[in-house]
Design a protein around this motif. Structure first.
Motif, PDB file in Angstrom:
ATOM      1  N   SER A 121       0.831  -1.207   0.000  1.00  0.00           N
ATOM      2  CA  SER A 121       0.000   0.000   0.000  1.00  0.00           C
ATOM      3  C   SER A 121       0.863   1.253   0.000  1.00  0.00           C
ATOM      4  CB  SER A 121      -0.917   0.025   1.226  1.00  0.00           C
ATOM      5  OG  SER A 121      -1.831  -1.020   1.182  1.00  0.00           O
ATOM      6  N   LYS A 122       1.900   1.250   0.819  1.00  0.00           N
ATOM      7  CA  LYS A 122       2.793   2.408   0.896  1.00  0.00           C
ATOM      8  C   LYS A 122       3.544   2.603  -0.418  1.00  0.00           C
ATOM      9  CE  LYS A 122       6.417   4.607   3.623  1.00  0.00           C
ATOM     10  NZ  LYS A 122       6.997   5.198   2.433  1.00  0.00           N
TER      11      LYS A 122
ATOM     12  N   ASP B 248       4.580   5.735  -5.219  1.00  0.00           N
ATOM     13  CA  ASP B 248       4.731   5.810  -6.675  1.00  0.00           C
ATOM     14  C   ASP B 248       3.642   6.673  -7.305  1.00  0.00           C
ATOM     15  OD1 ASP B 248       6.974   4.213  -6.479  1.00  0.00           O
ATOM     16  OD2 ASP B 248       5.965   2.382  -7.154  1.00  0.00           O
ATOM     17  N   LEU B 249       2.438   6.580  -6.772  1.00  0.00           N
ATOM     18  CA  LEU B 249       1.333   7.396  -7.262  1.00  0.00           C
ATOM     19  C   LEU B 249       1.650   8.881  -7.080  1.00  0.00           C
ATOM     20  CD1 LEU B 249      -1.698   7.075  -8.293  1.00  0.00           C
ATOM     21  CD2 LEU B 249      -2.327   7.456  -5.906  1.00  0.00           C
ATOM     22  N   LEU B 250       2.075   9.247  -5.879  1.00  0.00           N
ATOM     23  CA  LEU B 250       2.390  10.648  -5.592  1.00  0.00           C
ATOM     24  C   LEU B 250       3.573  11.139  -6.425  1.00  0.00           C
ATOM     25  CD1 LEU B 250       1.847  10.625  -1.732  1.00  0.00           C
ATOM     26  CD2 LEU B 250       0.393  11.738  -3.452  1.00  0.00           C
ATOM     27  N   LYS B 251       4.566  10.294  -6.595  1.00  0.00           N
ATOM     28  CA  LYS B 251       5.725  10.652  -7.423  1.00  0.00           C
ATOM     29  C   LYS B 251       5.275  10.943  -8.858  1.00  0.00           C
ATOM     30  CE  LYS B 251      10.082   8.721  -9.095  1.00  0.00           C
ATOM     31  NZ  LYS B 251      10.903   7.506  -9.147  1.00  0.00           N
TER      32      LYS B 251
ATOM     33  N   ASN C 289       5.482  24.999  -7.762  1.00  0.00           N
ATOM     34  CA  ASN C 289       5.689  24.520  -6.397  1.00  0.00           C
ATOM     35  C   ASN C 289       4.739  23.351  -6.145  1.00  0.00           C
ATOM     36  OD1 ASN C 289       6.125  24.156  -3.678  1.00  0.00           O
ATOM     37  ND2 ASN C 289       5.670  26.267  -3.098  1.00  0.00           N
ATOM     38  N   VAL C 290       5.276  22.132  -6.186  1.00  0.00           N
ATOM     39  CA  VAL C 290       4.472  20.926  -5.993  1.00  0.00           C
ATOM     40  C   VAL C 290       5.056  20.136  -4.835  1.00  0.00           C
ATOM     41  CG1 VAL C 290       3.550  18.824  -7.048  1.00  0.00           C
ATOM     42  CG2 VAL C 290       4.053  20.817  -8.488  1.00  0.00           C
ATOM     43  N   GLU C 291       4.196  19.807  -3.884  1.00  0.00           N
ATOM     44  CA  GLU C 291       4.595  18.968  -2.757  1.00  0.00           C
ATOM     45  C   GLU C 291       3.675  17.761  -2.708  1.00  0.00           C
ATOM     46  OE1 GLU C 291       4.407  21.349   0.778  1.00  0.00           O
ATOM     47  OE2 GLU C 291       6.013  22.684   0.114  1.00  0.00           O
ATOM     48  N   THR C 292       4.135  16.711  -2.050  1.00  0.00           N
ATOM     49  CA  THR C 292       3.296  15.532  -1.856  1.00  0.00           C
ATOM     50  C   THR C 292       3.272  15.183  -0.378  1.00  0.00           C
ATOM     51  OG1 THR C 292       5.127  13.979  -2.224  1.00  0.00           O
ATOM     52  CG2 THR C 292       3.800  14.598  -4.149  1.00  0.00           C
ATOM     53  N   ARG C 293       2.172  14.566   0.037  1.00  0.00           N
ATOM     54  CA  ARG C 293       2.026  14.117   1.425  1.00  0.00           C
ATOM     55  C   ARG C 293       1.356  12.758   1.429  1.00  0.00           C
ATOM     56  NH1 ARG C 293       1.885  18.289   5.546  1.00  0.00           N
ATOM     57  NH2 ARG C 293       1.411  16.569   6.962  1.00  0.00           N
ATOM     58  N   LEU C 294       1.897  11.854   2.209  1.00  0.00           N
ATOM     59  CA  LEU C 294       1.303  10.541   2.427  1.00  0.00           C
ATOM     60  C   LEU C 294       0.982  10.426   3.906  1.00  0.00           C
ATOM     61  CD1 LEU C 294       0.529   7.636   1.673  1.00  0.00           C
ATOM     62  CD2 LEU C 294       2.938   7.024   1.906  1.00  0.00           C
ATOM     63  N   GLU C 295      -0.261  10.088   4.207  1.00  0.00           N
ATOM     64  CA  GLU C 295      -0.703   9.960   5.596  1.00  0.00           C
ATOM     65  C   GLU C 295      -1.422   8.627   5.773  1.00  0.00           C
ATOM     66  OE1 GLU C 295      -0.320  12.196   8.130  1.00  0.00           O
ATOM     67  OE2 GLU C 295       0.624  13.763   6.925  1.00  0.00           O
ATOM     68  N   PHE C 296      -1.495   8.180   7.013  1.00  0.00           N
ATOM     69  CA  PHE C 296      -2.245   6.982   7.377  1.00  0.00           C
ATOM     70  C   PHE C 296      -3.362   7.393   8.323  1.00  0.00           C
ATOM     71  CE2 PHE C 296       1.817   5.373   6.082  1.00  0.00           C
ATOM     72  CZ  PHE C 296       1.549   4.138   5.513  1.00  0.00           C
TER      73      PHE C 296
END
Length: 167
Positions: free
Chosen positions: A60-61, A66-69, A82-89
């Motif tokens: 899942s992670k 890879d999706l966010l990338k 300016n693009v940032e990504t965040r992954l949270e649970f």
């Protein structure tokens, strides 16, 4: 003139979310805004497993990373500066409007609709509905009852998703 400075777009790997992402890229470019692409892994899904499966969590992670990338690359190539990504649970219904919106100082949250039918929405509710109800800022829900026939996802393709499905 009102402009948005910080846009948060929620993605989950669905074609509907990618359609909303494309619109978020356009809004970010028009406003010269920061675009934060977020994915929340719903950790409540793990509670249904009697034995915690570390491989499931890792898969899942990896999918989310890879999706966010991929989304960051598409947005950058489209001209968003300016693009940032965040992954949270956790619960997307709580984390997106209550935590992430504040963390990234969002003045606009964008999301797609999930395609739940009326019964499913009544039982589990929708993430987009929760975002609208609890957001501290403007929310734009991108309607996607039917995607255009010529829509081709660039990131969440069927081939991309098949890499992460159980075999």
């Amino acid at each position: 003139m009102l402009t948005y400075k910080s846009i948060l777009i929620a993605v989950d790997g669905s074609h509907e979310a990618e359609w909303a992402f494309n619109k978020a890229v356009d809004v970010a470019k028009r406003n010269d805004a920061k675009l934060t692409v977020v994915n929340v892994i719903d950790s409540r899904t793990y509670s249904s497993y009697e034995v915690y499966d570390a491989q499931f969590t890792e898969k899942s992670k990896n999918f989310s990373d890879d999706l966010l990338k991929g989304y960051k690359e598409v947005a950058t190539n489209a001209g968003v500066k300016n693009v940032e990504t965040r992954l949270e649970f956790g619960s997307p219904k709580a984390i997106i409007p209550k935590k992430l919106a504040t963390d990234v100082d969002a003045d606009l949250i964008m999301c797609g609709t999930s395609g739940l039918n009326a019964v499913e929405r009544f039982i589990v509710g929708s993430v987009s509905e929760a975002i609208v109800r609890h957001s501290p800022c403007d929310v734009l829900v991108v309607r996607t009852e039917e995607l255009p026939e010529d829509f081709q996802p660039q990131v969440a393709t069927d081939e991309f998703k098949s890499q992460y499905q159980a075999h």
